[in-house]
Write an enzyme that holds these catalytic residues in place. Sequence first.
Site, PDB file in Angstrom:
ATOM      1  CG  ASP A   1      -1.788   1.154   1.201  1.00 47.70           C
ATOM      2  OD1 ASP A   1      -1.543   2.280   0.673  1.00 47.70           O
ATOM      3  OD2 ASP A   1      -2.638   0.953   1.996  1.00 47.70           O
TER       4      ASP A   1
ATOM      5  CD  GLU B   1      -0.973   1.210   9.938  1.00 46.19           C
ATOM      6  OE1 GLU B   1      -2.125   1.352  10.413  1.00 46.19           O
ATOM      7  OE2 GLU B   1      -0.675   0.343   8.833  1.00 46.19           O
TER       8      GLU B   1
ATOM      9  CD  GLU C   1      -5.929  -4.229  13.033  1.00 45.72           C
ATOM     10  OE1 GLU C   1      -5.182  -4.219  13.560  1.00 45.72           O
ATOM     11  OE2 GLU C   1      -6.229  -4.649  11.890  1.00 45.72           O
TER      12      GLU C   1
ATOM     13  CG  HIS D   1      -4.484  -1.706   3.495  1.00 44.39           C
ATOM     14  ND1 HIS D   1      -3.796  -0.618   3.888  1.00 44.39           N
ATOM     15  CD2 HIS D   1      -4.601  -2.321   4.786  1.00 44.39           C
ATOM     16  CE1 HIS D   1      -3.334  -0.783   5.165  1.00 44.39           C
ATOM     17  NE2 HIS D   1      -4.178  -1.647   5.656  1.00 44.39           N
TER      18      HIS D   1
HETATM   19  N1  SAH Z   1       4.416  -0.937  11.706  1.00 49.47           N
HETATM   20  C1  SAH Z   1       4.189  -2.111  10.758  1.00 49.47           C
HETATM   21  C2  SAH Z   1       3.162  -2.743  11.175  1.00 49.47           C
HETATM   22  C3  SAH Z   1       1.699  -2.299  11.265  1.00 49.47           C
HETATM   23  S1  SAH Z   1       0.649  -3.513  11.736  1.00 49.47           S
HETATM   24  C4  SAH Z   1       4.126  -1.095   9.386  1.00 49.47           C
HETATM   25  O1  SAH Z   1       3.863  -0.201   9.352  1.00 49.47           O
HETATM   26  O2  SAH Z   1       4.200  -1.841   8.262  1.00 49.47           O
HETATM   27  C5  SAH Z   1       0.546  -3.504  13.292  1.00 49.47           C
HETATM   28  C6  SAH Z   1       1.614  -4.403  14.002  1.00 49.47           C
HETATM   29  O3  SAH Z   1       1.139  -4.179  15.348  1.00 49.47           O
HETATM   30  C7  SAH Z   1       0.978  -5.762  13.967  1.00 49.47           C
HETATM   31  O4  SAH Z   1       2.512  -6.448  13.568  1.00 49.47           O
HETATM   32  C8  SAH Z   1       0.689  -6.583  15.103  1.00 49.47           C
HETATM   33  O5  SAH Z   1       1.036  -7.553  15.354  1.00 49.47           O
HETATM   34  C9  SAH Z   1       1.451  -5.432  16.166  1.00 49.47           C
HETATM   35  N2  SAH Z   1       0.580  -5.039  17.354  1.00 49.47           N
HETATM   36  C10 SAH Z   1      -0.535  -4.855  17.646  1.00 49.47           C
HETATM   37  N3  SAH Z   1      -0.827  -4.911  18.813  1.00 49.47           N
HETATM   38  C11 SAH Z   1       0.342  -4.977  19.576  1.00 49.47           C
HETATM   39  C12 SAH Z   1       0.769  -4.943  20.923  1.00 49.47           C
HETATM   40  N4  SAH Z   1      -0.103  -4.825  22.098  1.00 49.47           N
HETATM   41  N5  SAH Z   1       2.016  -5.273  21.277  1.00 49.47           N
HETATM   42  C13 SAH Z   1       3.036  -5.543  20.487  1.00 49.47           C
HETATM   43  N6  SAH Z   1       2.656  -5.612  18.920  1.00 49.47           N
HETATM   44  C14 SAH Z   1       1.273  -5.304  18.701  1.00 49.47           C
END
Ligand code: SAH
Length: 331
Positions: free
Chosen positions: A49, A141, A150, A297
């Site tokens: 994306d 993000e 989520e 997305h």
């Molecule tokens: N920062 C990356 C991924 C974003 S998606 C990017 O921009 O490409 C969000 C990510 O947060 C996912 O990989 C998910 O596993 C992680 N995540 C969500 N809640 C979390 C938590 N409480 N502790 C650690 N990781 C978390």
Amino acid sequence: MEGQEPQAKRQNFSGEHLASYSNRDGEADEKHYFKTYSDLYVHEEMLRDFERTSKYRSAIMENSHLLNGKVVADIGAGTGILSCFCAQAGAKKVYAIEGSDAAEHARRVVQSNNLEDCITVIHGMVEECQLPEKVDVIVSEWMGYFLMYESMLSSVLYAREQWLKPDGVMLPSHASIFVAPVRADNFWEDRVNCWSRMKDAYGVDMSCLTDVVMRTTLRSVQVVQLDGEDIIGDSTCVLSLDLKSTTQSDLEKLVGTFKCQCHCSAPLHGLGVWFVVTFPGKPPVLLSTSPYAVSTHWRQCVLFLNAPTNVVQDDIVEGSLTLSPCDESQG
Ligand code: SAH
């Protein structure tokens, strides 16, 4: 407007149009959630994306004065891309916290880019990990469909409460939800009218099942790709969050009201919903998921009416939007 156009009809979203989002209650939900993010495919979708990822990159690079020599926490680092951007923008130290096995991919990415001295990948839940120091910047993000799906924002606020210095910076710094009256003919044709077409295709009349779709599918938030032509009235900001000051208790119930004037005669299928996040800057960097912006997305969401209704120019569509977390198992 209402007073000036007495002939205008009003479409009221029955007081409250309620959208709940999963708060990943329970161990099983939590496990499933992190298993999903262990799959590289999910990260591929986000990384491909370009609008999303390049806007983060611009926002980080354009704010390099906020990052240079500073300590950063990347909340939910995934494959580590945002941590790498922060390191490239001059951060002194980045803690890349990731709960899923994607943390191992992040480690490899960090190594391949020779950033191990700057970025420390922590494979663990934000809520369970400890950092050796306070941070100047939190980058994340965290946005889901409808912004809040989520419920990851709560983990970001937790991180802010634990580690962000009082004068620290949140990236992004603000998030807003917008709504507008929409027609969604393609979706309606695909998902509702298809039941009436079964007879032509297969010789069996299945149109009696249309009402089941209307009672079930259409009562939940639908992710739909809209375009500008689907928007049939004013779009308006219904909720706005300052991520430096929003509290966990604010997330229990987010409520906003809206009043939109229709631009044309059209079938009204429901309310389109999308979000925009803002990063500091002059002018601020915006990542918009509006149907008028480059598609992402996240696409957009639609809250459908029980049945489409025809509106004409100047009709008013009004109501309130309430967002609250719910246990997915309860629907
Ligand atoms: N920062 C990356 C991924 C974003 S998606 C990017 O921009 O490409 C969000 C990510 O947060 C996912 O990989 C998910 O596993 C992680 N995540 C969500 N809640 C979390 C938590 N409480 N502790 C650690 N990781 C978390």
